[in-house]
Design a protein around this motif. Structure first.
Motif, short mmCIF file in Angstrom:
data_model
loop_
_atom_site.label_atom_id
_atom_site.label_comp_id
_atom_site.label_asym_id
_atom_site.label_seq_id
_atom_site.Cartn_x
_atom_site.Cartn_y
_atom_site.Cartn_z
N GLY A 213 4.89 0.14 -10.97
CA GLY A 213 5.37 0.42 -9.63
C GLY A 213 4.39 1.25 -8.82
N LEU A 214 3.66 2.15 -9.48
CA LEU A 214 2.72 3.02 -8.78
C LEU A 214 1.50 2.26 -8.27
N VAL A 215 1.11 1.18 -8.94
CA VAL A 215 -0.08 0.44 -8.52
C VAL A 215 0.28 -0.87 -7.83
N ALA A 216 1.56 -1.09 -7.56
CA ALA A 216 1.97 -2.33 -6.90
C ALA A 216 1.25 -2.48 -5.57
N GLY A 217 0.70 -3.66 -5.33
CA GLY A 217 0.00 -3.92 -4.08
C GLY A 217 -1.45 -3.50 -4.05
#
Length: 342
Positions: A213-217
């Motif tokens: 979730g922290l590196v999404a995108g």
């Protein structure tokens, strides 16, 4: 420029101030606690106003002191241990002592203009902590899994025919059924290990989801072979990209830039076995995946092999090329775009 070298330890900080020529101006030892950090800052401002501070161990024993002085407005740099180690014999001090080590660090700090800044706390730091916690849990789960396997070999002979592994939940359920009706201390301990393994695997999955979730995108996710955990490792280990002068400096930190080993008319390079091994591993994972499934990388490897290079050498060349691509994508997805871990 005057400089101060600080040799860090669990309980103490040895400091040495030198002038522009490397001559000792003052020496002192401070406790490694908040009061000692404040005293060190006051002392540094008196003996070397405007001077640069060099820490050896700014991410371990000296982390709190280095960050305190950085916030106080001092120019604080990290001194790589190999540079201070080479400087120690030139101090002409007998034996080894903390003040002598601080002198070596101070002279390196005064002489080397391009020392890296200390690692500041930012979202990439928090991402690294989550990755480290997951790695610890993976190691613990592996240890428990191996011990549980040894238990099952004794308690349930031939269990391997029904339980293919001790990773997937359906196989853990089958192992639990095999142990359910057994009595005694050994089966009891095996059931406890099985429950412990399930708890750790659930925690590992939860951490993986949080990291993803922290590196999404992030732009790196579009690079073939770069999954979320690999991207997280690259982002966390690279940290503040402002400390890299160029993609070449990033490649050197990652240990994928070849080392010159030429002599006379012989021009050659050798394998770089140094650098940040986590960065190197992440680049290796991407290179190996691309070499197997990505057409452009497969063509690149084929050209290198056709030119007489081994497969391993071709992979190393691909890793060096990938370092440039990864650095560019890291710049595009700078730390400001990483979500706060909280």
């Amino acid at each position: 420029m005057s400089a101060i070298g600080i040799d860090t330890h669990k309980d103490s900080l040895a400091a040495c101030a030198v002038d522009e020529l490397g001559a000792v101006v003052a020496e002192a030892i401070f406790p490694n606690d908040p009061g000692g950090h404040a005293a060190l800052g006051s002392w540094a401002g008196d003996v070397a106003p405007g001077g640069r501070l060099g820490f050896e161990g700014s991410s371990t024993f000296g982390a709190a002191a280095a960050r305190t002085l950085d916030l106080a407005g001092f120019e604080v740099r990290e001194v790589p241990p190999h540079l201070s180690r080479r400087e120690r014999p030139r101090t002409r001090r007998p034996g080894k002592s903390d003040p002598g080590d601080a002198l070596a660090i101070a002279r390196v700090t005064a002489r080397e203009a391009d020392l890296p800044p200390i690692r500041r706390v930012d979202p990439t730091t928090e991402l690294g902590l989550l990755l480290a916690a997951r790695d610890d849990l993976l190691a613990e789960a592996t240890r428990i899994r191996n011990r549980l396997h040894a238990d099952l070999v004794v308690l349930v002979p031939g269990y391997g025919g029904r339980v293919a592994n001790l990773v997937w939940e359906r196989h853990l359920t089958a192992a639990g059924r095999a142990l359910r009706r057994l009595t005694g201390v050994h089966p009891e301990l095996a059931r406890e290990r099985l429950a412990d393994l399930r708890r750790r695997q659930a925690r590992i999955r939860a951490l993986a989801e949080r990291i993803e979730g922290l590196v999404a995108g992030h732009p790196l996710l579009g690079l073939p072979g770069a999954g979320p955990l690999t991207v997280a490792a690259l982002v966390a280990e690279a940290g503040d990209l402002g400390r890299f002068r160029s993609a070449d400096a990033f490649a050197m930190l990652a240990g994928v830039a070849p080392i010159p080993a030429s002599s006379g008319q012989t021009q050659r390079t050798r394998l770089n076995r140094g650098g940040n091994r986590q960065l190197n591993r992440a680049l290796h994972v991407i290179a190996v995946v691309q070499a197997r499934v990505f057409p452009l990388a497969r063509q690149y490897i084929a050209r290198k092999v056709a030119a007489g290079r081994s497969w391993k050498d071709a992979i190393r060349s691909l890793k060096r090329h990938l370092a440039r691509v990864v650095f560019r994508l890291l710049l595009e997805g700078s730390p400001q775009r990483i979500r706060a871990a909280a």
